[in-house]
Write a protein that holds these residues in place. Structure first.
Motif, short mmCIF file in Angstrom:
data_model
loop_
_atom_site.label_atom_id
_atom_site.label_comp_id
_atom_site.label_asym_id
_atom_site.label_seq_id
_atom_site.Cartn_x
_atom_site.Cartn_y
_atom_site.Cartn_z
N ASN A 111 0.85 -1.16 0.26
CA ASN A 111 0.59 0.11 -0.12
C ASN A 111 0.46 1.30 -0.09
N THR A 112 2.02 1.08 0.11
CA THR A 112 2.77 2.52 -0.15
C THR A 112 4.39 2.43 -0.64
N ASP A 113 4.71 3.33 -0.81
CA ASP A 113 5.99 3.03 -1.92
C ASP A 113 7.24 3.29 -1.31
N MET A 114 6.88 3.33 -0.47
CA MET A 114 7.95 2.79 1.05
C MET A 114 9.38 2.22 0.63
N SER A 115 10.35 2.32 0.42
CA SER A 115 11.13 1.26 0.31
C SER A 115 11.53 0.61 1.60
N VAL A 116 12.51 -0.37 1.14
CA VAL A 116 12.25 -1.80 1.66
C VAL A 116 13.53 -1.40 2.94
N ALA A 117 14.10 -0.27 2.93
CA ALA A 117 14.60 -0.18 4.55
C ALA A 117 14.27 0.65 4.74
N ALA A 118 13.04 1.53 4.66
CA ALA A 118 12.63 2.09 5.57
C ALA A 118 11.78 1.42 6.33
N ILE A 119 10.61 0.68 5.45
CA ILE A 119 10.07 -0.60 5.89
C ILE A 119 10.17 -1.65 6.24
N SER A 120 12.03 -1.92 6.68
CA SER A 120 12.27 -2.95 7.66
C SER A 120 12.36 -1.53 8.72
N GLN A 121 12.53 -0.23 9.00
CA GLN A 121 13.13 0.52 10.43
C GLN A 121 11.45 0.20 10.62
N ASP A 122 10.80 0.97 9.85
CA ASP A 122 9.00 0.64 10.19
C ASP A 122 8.74 0.21 11.18
N VAL A 123 9.07 -1.37 11.17
CA VAL A 123 8.62 -2.50 11.31
C VAL A 123 9.65 -2.83 12.28
N ASN A 137 18.56 -3.66 10.84
CA ASN A 137 19.05 -4.11 9.68
C ASN A 137 18.73 -4.03 8.42
N PRO A 138 18.32 -3.66 7.02
CA PRO A 138 17.42 -4.17 6.60
C PRO A 138 18.41 -5.65 6.04
N GLY A 139 19.08 -6.02 5.52
CA GLY A 139 19.35 -7.23 5.00
C GLY A 139 19.02 -8.32 6.21
N SER A 140 18.11 -8.21 7.37
CA SER A 140 17.93 -8.90 8.74
C SER A 140 16.83 -9.37 8.56
N PHE A 141 16.00 -8.05 7.75
CA PHE A 141 14.71 -7.80 7.24
C PHE A 141 14.33 -8.92 6.24
N GLY A 142 15.29 -8.85 4.98
CA GLY A 142 15.03 -9.11 3.75
C GLY A 142 14.96 -11.23 4.28
N ARG A 143 15.75 -10.95 4.92
CA ARG A 143 16.09 -12.45 5.43
C ARG A 143 15.29 -13.24 5.80
N ARG A 144 14.38 -12.76 7.27
CA ARG A 144 13.48 -12.92 7.86
C ARG A 144 12.56 -12.69 7.22
N ARG A 152 12.12 -13.38 4.45
CA ARG A 152 11.70 -14.06 2.42
C ARG A 152 11.83 -16.00 3.51
N GLN A 153 12.20 -15.96 4.94
CA GLN A 153 11.97 -17.34 5.26
C GLN A 153 10.61 -17.52 5.79
N VAL A 154 10.34 -15.92 6.08
CA VAL A 154 8.96 -16.82 6.47
C VAL A 154 7.06 -16.66 5.38
N MET A 155 7.89 -15.87 4.26
CA MET A 155 7.02 -15.68 4.02
C MET A 155 7.17 -16.00 1.99
N GLY A 156 8.52 -16.77 2.10
CA GLY A 156 8.77 -17.33 1.09
C GLY A 156 9.43 -16.47 -0.27
N MET A 157 9.59 -15.75 -0.13
CA MET A 157 10.54 -14.78 -1.20
C MET A 157 11.23 -13.56 -0.10
N SER A 158 11.52 -12.53 -0.94
CA SER A 158 11.78 -11.27 -0.84
C SER A 158 10.87 -10.89 -1.19
N PRO A 159 11.02 -8.71 -0.06
CA PRO A 159 10.14 -8.61 0.05
C PRO A 159 10.08 -7.64 -1.34
#
Length: 132
Positions: free
Chosen positions: A77-89, A93-100, A102-109
């Motif tokens: 619902n937004t055009d926020m960057s993945v880095a901004a989303i990782s901080q928001d949640v 570290n955006p890398g840690s967010f991306g790995r987690r 992918r682990q939960v959803m089976g795909m990258s953000p």
């Protein structure tokens, strides 16, 4: 009716207080189970056991679920960057967010966003769609 955050009615179940606490704290990068245990005057194992008994899932699983649900909402619902989303949640570290993610959803953000925007509101601005 509740008048003060800290002086809630005694008839509010403890699990309800915990869920409210988590709803307010899950996206704080400094959140810890120890801090929550201290807040509720419980040991970490006692808190974890109580939460699991009442919710049917581990506390850390529940927190991850809150973070991922928020991330999915923001990706859709937004055009926020993945880095901004990782901080928001609540990830430092955006890398840690991306790995987690992918682990939960089976795909990258980004893959998730691409899939949702392709199958979703073709050409419509997701920020203007109020109904779902």
């Amino acid at each position: 009716a509740q008048k003060h955050e800290k002086h809630e009615d005694l008839d509010v179940p403890l699990i309800t207080k915990m869920l409210r606490y988590l709803a307010n704290k899950y996206n704080d990068p400094t959140f810890s189970v120890q801090e929550m245990a201290d807040e509720f005057n419980m040991s970490m194992p006692g808190l974890s056991k109580y939460f699991h008994e009442k919710q049917g899932k581990l506390l850390n699983e529940y927190v991850t679920e809150l973070k991922m649900n928020r991330a999915m909402f923001l990706l859709e619902n937004t055009d926020m960057s993945v880095a901004a989303i990782s901080q928001d949640v609540g990830y430092f570290n955006p890398g840690s967010f991306g790995r987690r993610f992918r682990q939960v959803m089976g795909m990258s953000p980004l893959e998730y966003r691409r899939n949702k925007t392709e199958s979703g509101s073709d050409g419509h601005d997701p920020n203007t769609t109020e109904s779902d």
